[in-house]
Design a protein around this motif. Structure first.
Motif, PDB file in Angstrom:
ATOM      1  N   MET A 229       0.852  -1.182   0.000  1.00 31.42           N
ATOM      2  CA  MET A 229       0.000   0.000   0.000  1.00 31.42           C
ATOM      3  C   MET A 229       0.897   1.245   0.000  1.00 31.42           C
ATOM      4  N   VAL A 230       0.661   2.153  -0.936  1.00 34.77           N
ATOM      5  CA  VAL A 230       1.481   3.360  -1.091  1.00 34.77           C
ATOM      6  C   VAL A 230       0.552   4.572  -1.086  1.00 34.77           C
ATOM      7  N   CYS A 231       0.814   5.535  -0.188  1.00 26.69           N
ATOM      8  CA  CYS A 231      -0.079   6.678  -0.010  1.00 26.69           C
ATOM      9  C   CYS A 231       0.561   7.987  -0.480  1.00 26.69           C
ATOM     10  N   TYR A 232      -0.260   8.816  -1.113  1.00 34.81           N
ATOM     11  CA  TYR A 232       0.112  10.164  -1.542  1.00 34.81           C
ATOM     12  C   TYR A 232      -0.941  11.145  -1.026  1.00 34.81           C
ATOM     13  N   SER A 233      -0.523  12.373  -0.766  1.00 31.93           N
ATOM     14  CA  SER A 233      -1.496  13.431  -0.525  1.00 31.93           C
ATOM     15  C   SER A 233      -2.141  13.824  -1.853  1.00 31.93           C
ATOM     16  N   ALA A 234      -3.401  14.256  -1.796  1.00 31.99           N
ATOM     17  CA  ALA A 234      -4.116  14.612  -3.017  1.00 31.99           C
ATOM     18  C   ALA A 234      -5.158  15.685  -2.706  1.00 31.99           C
ATOM     19  N   ARG A 235      -5.714  16.272  -3.766  1.00 32.70           N
ATOM     20  CA  ARG A 235      -6.858  17.189  -3.631  1.00 32.70           C
ATOM     21  C   ARG A 235      -7.894  16.778  -4.677  1.00 32.70           C
ATOM     22  N   TYR A 236      -9.138  16.636  -4.201  1.00 33.61           N
ATOM     23  CA  TYR A 236     -10.223  16.246  -5.100  1.00 33.61           C
ATOM     24  C   TYR A 236     -11.343  17.261  -4.956  1.00 33.61           C
ATOM     25  N   GLN A 237     -11.601  18.006  -6.057  1.00 35.60           N
ATOM     26  CA  GLN A 237     -12.623  19.060  -6.049  1.00 35.60           C
ATOM     27  C   GLN A 237     -12.431  20.026  -4.884  1.00 35.60           C
ATOM     28  N   GLY A 238     -11.154  20.398  -4.636  1.00 33.31           N
ATOM     29  CA  GLY A 238     -10.816  21.366  -3.609  1.00 33.31           C
ATOM     30  C   GLY A 238     -10.722  20.805  -2.206  1.00 33.31           C
ATOM     31  N   ARG A 239     -11.005  19.516  -2.028  1.00 35.36           N
ATOM     32  CA  ARG A 239     -10.968  18.902  -0.705  1.00 35.36           C
ATOM     33  C   ARG A 239      -9.654  18.149  -0.498  1.00 35.36           C
ATOM     34  N   PRO A 240      -9.008  18.283   0.676  1.00 36.68           N
ATOM     35  CA  PRO A 240      -7.808  17.497   0.946  1.00 36.68           C
ATOM     36  C   PRO A 240      -8.154  16.014   1.025  1.00 36.68           C
ATOM     37  N   ALA A 241      -7.322  15.192   0.418  1.00 37.78           N
ATOM     38  CA  ALA A 241      -7.609  13.766   0.351  1.00 37.78           C
ATOM     39  C   ALA A 241      -6.302  12.979   0.366  1.00 37.78           C
TER      40      ALA A 241
END
Length: 281
Positions: A229-241
């Motif tokens: 399992m490999v995790c990255y920070s992301a943004r989806y439609q302006g929301r932190p994810a």
């Protein structure tokens, strides 16, 4: 204890000065070291080598006086004054010639760092502490309390070495290599390097689908057999994810890579993708 500490400082400073003088006077690379130092900027290129040799002579003389009896207060005070000059020179070198070599305790080219300046400051304090001993020589103190004296000297010598970038290859680099061998930071229990898993997921359709959403490098990873399992920070439609990829840990199969984009606030799955199919919520 304070009297013991004060009486031992001239020995410490004297040994450091003699070691430094040995580099400047006896090492065949001394001339090159002088030219790589900031002395050329300070006194001129043609005077750099003579000034380097002269400084070595002063260090040798003062170091011998500090080590041998008697122990007049003037000697550690002179050492503190010389070390104060070192602080000023190193400060100047770091700003006027940032790429210049320190030229302090090794013939190896070593840039001036905050540690180098800290070491010179330590010698200033040691010289002043030695003057506070009021003329007490270190040898009677060492013979009277050998265990405590040797412990103090070893501890102070360790601090000097830790503040000397010139000695990093002798102790710091081996420690870092040992830590890497013991912790294997790029490996998990599968024996597959993290880099291999990242390269595999970057070849996948899942990664291409969500790559525009990612805002960081790998944030964390762990093994859940048979996946890494490999995790990255992301943004989806302006929301932190967080984008969580599942990568096959024991085989190269980019087509099997899966990803889920999870809302950081609610924990809800915003996007999930297995193979070529994506699902948005």
């Amino acid at each position: 204890m304070l009297q013991l500490l004060a009486a031992l400082q001239p020995l410490l400073v004297g040994v450091v000065l003699i070691w430094s003088a040995r580099i400047k006077l006896l090492d065949r690379r001394a001339a090159g070291q002088a030219r790589r130092s900031a002395l050329g900027t300070l006194v001129g290129e043609e005077r750099a080598v003579p000034a380097y040799r002269l400084l070595g002579g002063v260090e040798l003389l003062l170091g011998i006086l500090l080590v041998l009896p008697p122990a007049p207060v003037a000697e550690p005070l002179a050492a503190a004054g010389l070390a104060t000059g070192f602080v000023g020179y190193l400060w100047y070198a770091r700003r006027a010639a940032p790429g210049a070599s320190c030229g302090c305790l090794s013939a190896r080219a070593t840039p001036v760092t905050g540690r180098s300046i800290g070491r010179a400051g330590l010698l200033v304090l040691a010289g002043l502490a030695g003057a506070a001993a009021g003329g007490a020589h270190w040898l009677p103190v060492l013979l009277d309390r050998p265990v405590g004296a040797v412990g103090v000297l070893l501890a102070e010598a360790a601090v000097v070495v830790a503040l000397s970038p010139e000695f990093d290859s002798a102790w710091l680099l081996p420690l870092r290599r040992l830590r890497v061998r013991l912790t294997s930071p790029l490996r998990g229990g599968s024996g597959v390097p993290l880099l291999a898993s990242v390269q595999q997921l970057q070849l996948s359709a899942a990664y291409r689908q969500v790559a525009a959403l990612l805002t960081s490098d790998v944030r964390e990873h762990w093994l859940e057999d048979p996946w890494r399992m490999v995790c990255y920070s992301a943004r989806y439609q302006g929301r932190p994810a967080t984008a969580v990829f599942a990568v096959p840990a024991a085989e190269v199969a980019p087509e099997r890579v899966r990803v889920a984009v999870v809302d950081d606030s609610t924990g809800a799955t915003l996007v999930s993708l297995a193979g070529e199919r994506a699902y948005a919520t």
